[in-house]
Write a protein that holds these residues in place. Structure first.
Motif, PDB file in Angstrom:
ATOM      1  N   ARG A   1       0.840  -1.065   0.138  1.00 33.22           N
ATOM      2  CA  ARG A   1       0.100  -0.056   0.067  1.00 33.22           C
ATOM      3  C   ARG A   1       0.737   1.287  -0.087  1.00 33.22           C
ATOM      4  O   ARG A   1       0.372   2.276  -0.522  1.00 33.22           O
ATOM      5  N   VAL A   2       1.971   1.254   0.661  1.00 36.79           N
ATOM      6  CA  VAL A   2       2.922   2.234   0.864  1.00 36.79           C
ATOM      7  C   VAL A   2       3.654   2.456  -0.576  1.00 36.79           C
ATOM      8  O   VAL A   2       3.542   3.568  -0.924  1.00 36.79           O
ATOM      9  N   HIS A   3       4.174   1.622  -1.140  1.00 34.90           N
ATOM     10  CA  HIS A   3       5.025   1.883  -2.192  1.00 34.90           C
ATOM     11  C   HIS A   3       4.454   1.349  -3.481  1.00 34.90           C
ATOM     12  O   HIS A   3       4.875   1.782  -4.566  1.00 34.90           O
ATOM     13  N   PHE A   4       3.392   0.816  -3.658  1.00 29.74           N
ATOM     14  CA  PHE A   4       2.529   0.690  -4.797  1.00 29.74           C
ATOM     15  C   PHE A   4       1.260   1.059  -4.806  1.00 29.74           C
ATOM     16  O   PHE A   4       0.039   0.055  -4.828  1.00 29.74           O
ATOM     17  N   PRO A   5       1.028   2.141  -4.473  1.00 24.83           N
ATOM     18  CA  PRO A   5      -0.365   2.581  -4.040  1.00 24.83           C
ATOM     19  C   PRO A   5      -1.537   2.489  -5.440  1.00 24.83           C
ATOM     20  O   PRO A   5      -2.515   2.696  -5.261  1.00 24.83           O
ATOM     21  N   ASP A   6      -0.805   2.259  -6.654  1.00 33.36           N
ATOM     22  CA  ASP A   6      -1.725   1.886  -7.822  1.00 33.36           C
ATOM     23  C   ASP A   6      -2.193   0.617  -7.730  1.00 33.36           C
ATOM     24  O   ASP A   6      -3.398   0.532  -8.681  1.00 33.36           O
ATOM     25  N   LEU A   7      -1.697  -0.378  -6.909  1.00 30.28           N
ATOM     26  CA  LEU A   7      -2.527  -1.739  -7.156  1.00 30.28           C
ATOM     27  C   LEU A   7      -3.807  -1.488  -6.631  1.00 30.28           C
ATOM     28  O   LEU A   7      -4.042  -1.103  -5.685  1.00 30.28           O
ATOM     29  N   ASP A   8      -4.541  -2.383  -7.178  1.00 34.97           N
ATOM     30  CA  ASP A   8      -5.960  -2.569  -6.637  1.00 34.97           C
ATOM     31  C   ASP A   8      -6.137  -3.769  -5.744  1.00 34.97           C
ATOM     32  O   ASP A   8      -5.116  -4.366  -5.660  1.00 34.97           O
ATOM     33  N   ARG A   9      -7.264  -3.682  -5.197  1.00 31.34           N
ATOM     34  CA  ARG A   9      -7.369  -4.859  -4.156  1.00 31.34           C
ATOM     35  C   ARG A   9      -7.154  -6.313  -4.656  1.00 31.34           C
ATOM     36  O   ARG A   9      -6.198  -7.023  -3.918  1.00 31.34           O
ATOM     37  N   ALA A  10      -7.599  -6.466  -5.868  1.00 26.76           N
ATOM     38  CA  ALA A  10      -7.318  -7.992  -6.355  1.00 26.76           C
ATOM     39  C   ALA A  10      -5.872  -8.053  -6.588  1.00 26.76           C
ATOM     40  O   ALA A  10      -5.296  -9.284  -6.328  1.00 26.76           O
ATOM     41  N   GLU A  11      -5.245  -7.068  -7.064  1.00 23.99           N
ATOM     42  CA  GLU A  11      -3.642  -7.370  -7.412  1.00 23.99           C
ATOM     43  C   GLU A  11      -2.862  -7.327  -6.123  1.00 23.99           C
ATOM     44  O   GLU A  11      -1.842  -8.174  -6.177  1.00 23.99           O
ATOM     45  N   ARG A  12      -3.206  -6.595  -5.079  1.00 27.91           N
ATOM     46  CA  ARG A  12      -2.628  -6.865  -3.902  1.00 27.91           C
ATOM     47  C   ARG A  12      -2.700  -8.385  -3.467  1.00 27.91           C
ATOM     48  O   ARG A  12      -1.895  -9.050  -2.855  1.00 27.91           O
TER      49      ARG A  12
ATOM     50  N   GLN B   1      -3.334 -10.737  -4.853  1.00 26.39           N
ATOM     51  CA  GLN B   1      -2.562 -11.752  -5.724  1.00 26.39           C
ATOM     52  C   GLN B   1      -1.066 -11.878  -5.225  1.00 26.39           C
ATOM     53  O   GLN B   1      -0.536 -12.907  -4.897  1.00 26.39           O
ATOM     54  N   ARG B   2      -0.238 -10.609  -5.115  1.00 25.00           N
ATOM     55  CA  ARG B   2       0.765 -10.549  -4.380  1.00 25.00           C
ATOM     56  C   ARG B   2       1.064 -10.966  -3.244  1.00 25.00           C
ATOM     57  O   ARG B   2       2.141 -11.721  -2.866  1.00 25.00           O
TER      58      ARG B   2
END
Lengths: 306, 324
Positions: free
Chosen positions: B121-132, B134-135
């Motif tokens: 959330r801090v370093h990749f604020p562009d990721l949406d919920r599903a992508e997060r 997934q990671r």
């Protein structure tokens, strides 16, 4: 609770969790709270009491006795008389105790609400600022608190009431202004111990902004404590109000509060015990419901204590 | 090894103001005094020393979690000390930390998923919920955490599992440098091995540089390329781990090494060097060698002259009378 039951509860919680689209902590807390039958019972009782207090005037209509009405046939305190519709008896002036209890509960709840809100808002902000700032700021803020702590409540109340005149709002505010000190201390202590916690450091190490640390890591960890102290402060506020009433500093006649009613009854407990029964039972039920509610909320907010 | 080091620490000192009230003066704690070292990409440097030697403070100073009093920290050629916390934030993605107390390092009110995804959330604020999600799932899988642990809270885990969660949180943003502050000292010995193996594996797989802080030399032995021994914030000996292990030159290193329990009952096993006394107060400023007060080999010179790091037998030693 039996092991089997516990497993079922866990399973139910898991199921509830997976069906929820976004599982916020608050939703989890609500789920947990609703499983706690005692707490749910306590909140229902509390709702009923609040309703009774809000609709206190209805009792004037039901019994036919206005709050200030002095029934000449029932002077100097008569026991409950169902035919005359004095269900809880009358006081020295022939006033109906049931009606007065409802109005008294109204005042007690208002005092509790205003004072506890004042205590919560001031206490949390003061405590959190002091704890987070640390160092010199913290020291100064705490010494100010020590200073305030050394002023006796009654003295402040007497001075303020003499200065501003006898007004129930003044009583509310004074109690609130005194009661926030405990909350501030408790919150500061919590924040201090959290400030150096490893998970706060972990958040800093990963680059979470100070505001994010406050909102996501500190506040969730103090809400439980704040709620518990809130439910401790409310009964205390009700008691302090009745104490002030006893000294003639609280609510003034013909208005009344549970504490005033009980202290009136306590003076005549041997001859006229019914004067204490009504308000006493309502006060006990009110305080117990608040305590159980507080317990339930703490358990719901703090999964660690499950 | 590549020419430019990943991290260059140059004469870093960390001092704290401690104690002090209206009556007594403030005393200065010299937690770290003029420490220098370099860390290459893919290398593991272990920092050892007893409690109070400043090793944890040094680690925190490198991540700018405590203020650096003197010296410079160059990360890929850029001086971190001059950066503000706001400028530092994007660089934090490259350098993550694993903490000593695995459970205390996880926010008690957050689920495992929320904990692991926070750096994202801090370093990749562009990721949406599903992508997060997934990671998080990928990282958990790589660290050996089961998917159904996502919604549990930290207190429901054992120390070893919690440390895996901590490692997953550190690795989700794919850092280059991992600072591990006593990552296994709070764990059972059987679990220590698992976590150490895990660290070794990920280090290999991701060519991670590791700064490994420990007080336990037997743990350090298995993971380090290089070793640095700290005493009262001073570097006592630094060099390749194997060299130092087999032939320690500084008497302090020798004392530490001889304290490691071994399965050696032969007659000619090395004599145990016992240290007497406690660590001197870290508020003192040392004119001579900081170890002089407890050193079995101390001479008059040791309490008047501070030894500097000098190359001896393939490593650097700060001692007037090195030798094995």
């Amino acid at each position: 609770m039996s092991l089997l039951n516990r497993t079922n509860n866990e399973a139910a919680l898991e199921a509830a969790v997976t069906t929820l689209q976004s599982r916020s902590l608050t939703q989890l807390a609500i789920t947990r709270f609703l499983r706690n039958r005692v707490a749910v019972g306590a909140s229902i009782v509390l709702l009923i009491l609040v309703a009774l207090a809000v609709f206190a005037p209805v009792f004037e209509l039901l019994t036919g006795y206005p709050m200030e009405f002095q029934d000449r046939d029932f002077y100097s305190g008569k026991p409950p008389n169902w035919e005359a519709q004095h269900y809880l008896g009358t006081d020295y002036n022939g006033r109906d105790i049931l009606v007065r209890t409802m109005f008294g509960m109204r005042i007690s709840m208002m005092v509790a609400l205003v004072a506890a809100t004042v205590a919560l808002v001031i206490g949390i902000s003061y405590g959190a600022i002091s704890g987070l700032a640390g160092g010199m700021v913290d020291t100064i803020m705490m010494r100010i608190l020590d200073l305030l702590y050394s002023f006796p409540l009654t003295l402040i109340a007497v001075i303020a009431l003499a200065y501003f005149g006898r007004n129930i709002m003044i009583v509310f505010v004074i109690i609130g202004l005194v009661e926030w000190q405990l909350m501030a201390r408790v919150i500061r202590g919590q924040v201090l111990s959290l400030r150096n916690a490893e998970f706060i450091e972990a958040a800093r190490a990963t680059g979470v902004r100070p505001f994010g640390i406050l909102v996501r890591h500190i506040v969730p960890n103090v809400t439980g404590v704040a709620i518990v102290y809130m439910t401790l402060i409310i009964p205390e506020v009700i008691l302090v109000e009745s104490f002030l009433g006893y000294l003639g500093l609280g609510v003034q006649e013909p208005d009344t509060s549970l504490g005033v009613l009980i202290s009136e009854g306590a003076n005549a407990i041997e001859q006229k015990p019914w004067m204490t029964y009504g308000p006493g039972i309502f006060l006990v039920v009110l305080l117990m419901a608040l305590n159980f509610l507080g317990d339930g909320l703490r358990d719901a907010f703090d999964p660690k204590d499950r | 090894m590549s020419a430019e080091p990943l991290l260059t620490v140059d004469r870093v000192s960390v001092h704290f103001r401690a104690g002090g009230n209206l009556l007594t003066g403030v005393s200065l704690v010299r937690a770290v005094e003029g420490v220098s070292f370099t860390l290459q990409q893919g290398e593991t440097l272990s920092i050892v020393g007893e409690s109070g030697s400043g090793k944890s403070t040094l680690a925190r100073a490198i991540l700018r979690l405590v203020p650096v009093t003197k010296g410079s920290l160059h990360y890929r050629g850029e001086n971190l000390v001059t950066l503000s916390q706001d400028q530092m934030r994007p660089r934090r993605r490259m350098m993550q930390m694993v903490f000593q107390d695995p459970i205390a390092s996880l926010s008690p009110r957050r689920t495992v998923e929320q904990i692991i995804e926070e750096p994202l959330r801090v370093h990749f604020p562009d990721l949406d919920r599903a992508e997060r999600a997934q990671r998080v799932a990928e990282t958990m899988d790589a660290i050996g955490l089961l998917p159904d642990m996502r919604n549990r809270y930290p207190h429901e885990f054992s120390g070893g599992q919690a440390q895996r969660i901590g490692i997953a949180r550190a690795l989700i943003v794919e850092p280059e440098l991992l600072v591990a502050d006593e990552p296994v000292s709070a764990l059972d010995v059987s679990i220590q091995a698992q976590v150490l193996n895990l660290l070794a594996e990920i280090k290999q797989a991701r060519s991670l540089s590791l700064l490994f802080i420990s007080h336990d030399l037997s743990v350090v032995q298995h993971v380090s390329d290089n070793l640095m021994v700290l005493y009262l914030g001073h570097v006592m000996e630094v060099g390749p781990a194997g060299t130092i292990y087999s032939r320690p030159q500084n008497p302090y290193t020798q004392a530490l090494l001889s304290a490691v329990p071994r399965m050696d009952f032969s007659a000619d096993r090395p004599k145990r060097t016992r240290l007497t006394g406690d660590l001197p107060s870290p508020t003192l400023e040392h004119v001579g060698c900081p170890f002089a007060s407890r050193c079995p080999r101390a001479q008059a010179l040791c309490s008047t002259d501070k030894p500097v790091l000098t190359p001896v037998d393939g490593r650097e030693v700060a001692c007037h009378f090195p030798g094995s």
